[in-house]
Scaffold this motif. Sequence first.
Motif, PDB file in Angstrom:
ATOM      1  N   VAL A  34      30.413  68.848 -32.201  1.00  0.00           N
ATOM      2  CA  VAL A  34      31.831  68.524 -32.366  1.00  0.00           C
ATOM      3  C   VAL A  34      32.124  67.251 -31.575  1.00  0.00           C
ATOM      4  N   PHE A  35      32.588  66.233 -32.269  1.00  0.00           N
ATOM      5  CA  PHE A  35      32.750  64.927 -31.628  1.00  0.00           C
ATOM      6  C   PHE A  35      34.194  64.572 -31.291  1.00  0.00           C
ATOM      7  N   GLY A  36      35.153  65.152 -31.988  1.00  0.00           N
ATOM      8  CA  GLY A  36      36.525  64.764 -31.695  1.00  0.00           C
ATOM      9  C   GLY A  36      37.531  65.604 -32.447  1.00  0.00           C
ATOM     10  N   TYR A  37      38.795  65.358 -32.141  1.00  0.00           N
ATOM     11  CA  TYR A  37      39.877  66.017 -32.857  1.00  0.00           C
ATOM     12  C   TYR A  37      40.940  64.984 -33.190  1.00  0.00           C
ATOM     13  N   LEU A  38      41.769  65.313 -34.177  1.00  0.00           N
ATOM     14  CA  LEU A  38      42.785  64.389 -34.671  1.00  0.00           C
ATOM     15  C   LEU A  38      43.974  64.362 -33.720  1.00  0.00           C
ATOM     16  N   GLU A  39      44.130  63.273 -33.012  1.00  0.00           N
ATOM     17  CA  GLU A  39      45.245  63.132 -32.077  1.00  0.00           C
ATOM     18  C   GLU A  39      46.554  63.020 -32.854  1.00  0.00           C
ATOM     19  N   GLU A  71      39.323  74.784 -26.782  1.00  0.00           N
ATOM     20  CA  GLU A  71      38.939  76.193 -26.820  1.00  0.00           C
ATOM     21  C   GLU A  71      38.045  76.473 -28.026  1.00  0.00           C
ATOM     22  N   ALA A  72      38.355  75.830 -29.133  1.00  0.00           N
ATOM     23  CA  ALA A  72      37.540  76.019 -30.336  1.00  0.00           C
ATOM     24  C   ALA A  72      36.109  75.538 -30.122  1.00  0.00           C
ATOM     25  N   VAL A  73      35.943  74.453 -29.377  1.00  0.00           N
ATOM     26  CA  VAL A  73      34.597  73.934 -29.105  1.00  0.00           C
ATOM     27  C   VAL A  73      33.744  74.994 -28.413  1.00  0.00           C
ATOM     28  N   ILE A 121      35.288  66.449 -25.961  1.00  0.00           N
ATOM     29  CA  ILE A 121      35.537  65.884 -27.280  1.00  0.00           C
ATOM     30  C   ILE A 121      36.618  64.823 -27.164  1.00  0.00           C
ATOM     31  N   LYS A 122      36.577  63.877 -28.080  1.00  0.00           N
ATOM     32  CA  LYS A 122      37.453  62.717 -28.006  1.00  0.00           C
ATOM     33  C   LYS A 122      38.698  62.913 -28.868  1.00  0.00           C
ATOM     34  N   ALA A 123      39.847  62.541 -28.330  1.00  0.00           N
ATOM     35  CA  ALA A 123      41.068  62.491 -29.123  1.00  0.00           C
ATOM     36  C   ALA A 123      41.026  61.221 -29.957  1.00  0.00           C
TER      37      ALA A 123
END
Length: 225
Positions: free
Chosen positions: A85-90, A72-74, A1-3
Amino acid sequence: IKAMAPLEFKSFMDEQNALVLDIRNFEAFGGAHIPGSYSIDFGGNFATFAGWILPPDKPVLLVARDGQQAAEAVTWLRRVGLDQVFGYLEGGVYAWVMAGLETGSVCQVSPKTLYEMTQGDEAINIVDVRASTEFAAYHIEGAVNIPVQDLRKPHPELDPSLPTITLCGSGHRSSLGSSLLKQKGFPNVINLAGGITGYTAAGFAPQCPVCKLPHGPKFLGRDED
């Protein structure tokens, strides 16, 4: 996943109609969160409720404590069929607010505060999001039992103009419930921090035998955050 930096994150949200899943603890979600996001605390029964509540056909963006927690959530989300799931909030919500972007909040109240509210004359909605067996074992007088998954549907018996208090056994499910009610247009949603467990510990209720059953991360083979 992308930051993703905040503006990239928001652009993806808007262009892809992505849902935002906030996996921080309920008190962090209450303090500040991205409007419209789902609150499913990673310290609770995370995978079960994610698989139960989230639409499987929409892209997902995460708000997490950090990249490691997001990764871990992914894994847990994939185990229940949520693999977009494509990314998370950096930088998390701190970076989001520093970019000048809008946030929402959910007031977190103590058992004593809720007890005092129930003794007053002000009209309030009390929404107990536990299962019917838990509700039957003990519930606060005047509470309406709507299991958390059912809050995805409209409930005309609830007056959105009133303060609306959500509660469960601990505060995990009720935080999810509060996020669902905010999505439905309830502006003044309040979460009982500590849930019925805290309410009991404060001396305002008898012990709920069902609330003691293992529903948390240790039951799922994970450690508490």
